[in-house]
Design an enzyme around this catalytic site. Structure first.
Site, PDB file in Angstrom:
ATOM      1  N   ASP A 269      28.428  78.420  50.654  1.00  0.00           N
ATOM      2  CA  ASP A 269      29.185  77.178  50.795  1.00  0.00           C
ATOM      3  C   ASP A 269      30.287  77.406  51.831  1.00  0.00           C
ATOM      4  O   ASP A 269      30.287  78.426  52.530  1.00  0.00           O
ATOM      5  CB  ASP A 269      29.748  76.724  49.439  1.00  0.00           C
ATOM      6  CG  ASP A 269      30.901  77.615  48.978  1.00  0.00           C
ATOM      7  OD1 ASP A 269      31.109  78.694  49.577  1.00  0.00           O
ATOM      8  OD2 ASP A 269      31.610  77.224  48.038  1.00  0.00           O
TER       9      ASP A 269
ATOM     10  N   LYS B  91      20.684  75.616  48.983  1.00  0.00           N
ATOM     11  CA  LYS B  91      21.937  75.971  48.313  1.00  0.00           C
ATOM     12  C   LYS B  91      21.896  75.546  46.842  1.00  0.00           C
ATOM     13  O   LYS B  91      22.202  76.335  45.950  1.00  0.00           O
ATOM     14  CB  LYS B  91      23.111  75.302  49.035  1.00  0.00           C
ATOM     15  CG  LYS B  91      24.431  75.576  48.387  1.00  0.00           C
ATOM     16  CD  LYS B  91      25.584  75.098  49.254  1.00  0.00           C
ATOM     17  CE  LYS B  91      26.813  74.908  48.415  1.00  0.00           C
ATOM     18  NZ  LYS B  91      27.219  73.530  48.241  1.00  0.00           N
TER      19      LYS B  91
END
Ligand code: SF4
Length: 220
Positions: free
Chosen positions: A150, A131
């Protein structure tokens, strides 16, 4: 020629996806990375700090952190106690300090002080997962290697039935199949913005949502 069937919330996700993107892009023309940064090093630091913390809070502590430690070498040589004091309000400050100094040490020692623009090299850095790497590649290097997933992207994608997965890596794979590569960085900005403004976790505002006719989870 037969006219194109009207899209509905029952249409296949591959058909709904381009229209979902178009509408969100129209609704949030200014969607962008909410973390303040001037270069890839600042963005990787800010992204590590953003775990379990709001971007707003991160933006409050990074000016002092960047002033004290402007380069990877400076942060690599930092006194952990000083870093902990500066970043304390972002939460998990001991673990984050360890990640920041570890990341900076590796960037300094293995990459000549420059954050690498490469997924494999980024995820090999301490404290950097896929991420964080996607955030840095997409926003500091303008490279669409993946989609940042997210909590907002997860929720919005699942409510829109673009994925049934719960694991961020699998959600990312589903989204990468549905949207063209050049849109991947903007896609996550749009979903995050939509998740913050309309498709909120507790009470989604379906009655004012521009996607409600395309969303299987709509309450209206
Ligand atoms: S219709 Fe409701 S659940 Fe669906 S995306 Fe919009 S706000 Fe979220």
């Amino acid at each position: 020629m037969t006219p194109k069937a009207r899209l509905t919330r029952r249409s296949p996700k591959a058909e709904r996806a381009p229209e979902i993107y178009r509408r969100l892009a129209r609704a949030y023309p200014d969607a962008h990375c909410a973390l303040d940064f001037n270069d890839p090093f600042q963005l990787i630091v800010a992204t590590i700090l953003s775990a379990q913390c709001t971007d707003k809070r991160v933006n409050m502590v990074t000016p002092e952190l960047f002033r004290r430690y402007p380069t990877a070498a400076d942060l690599a040589a930092a006194d952990p106690t000083e870093v902990e004091t500066i970043i304390k309000s972002t939460g998990f400050f001991r673990a984050k300090t360890k990640s920041l100094i570890g990341m900076a040490t590796a960037v300094d020692a293995k990459h000549g002080g420059q954050v690498p623009a490469d997924m494999d090299a980024l995820v090999a850095l301490p404290g950097v997962g896929r991420k964080t790497a996607n955030v840095v590649l997409g926003n500091a290097f303008d490279t669409n290697v993946g989609v940042v997933v997210d909590t907002h992207v997860t929720r919005v994608s699942r409510r829109l039935a673009l994925t049934r997965q719960t694991d961020p890596v699998k959600i990312e794979q589903d989204l990468m199949k549905l949207f063209p590569q050049q849109s991947w960085t903007m896609l996550s900005h749009l979903f995050i913005e939509h998740g913050r403004q309309i498709c909120e976790a507790r009470k989604p505002k379906c009655e004012v949502c521009p996607l409600s006719d395309l969303c299987p989870s709509s309450t209206v």
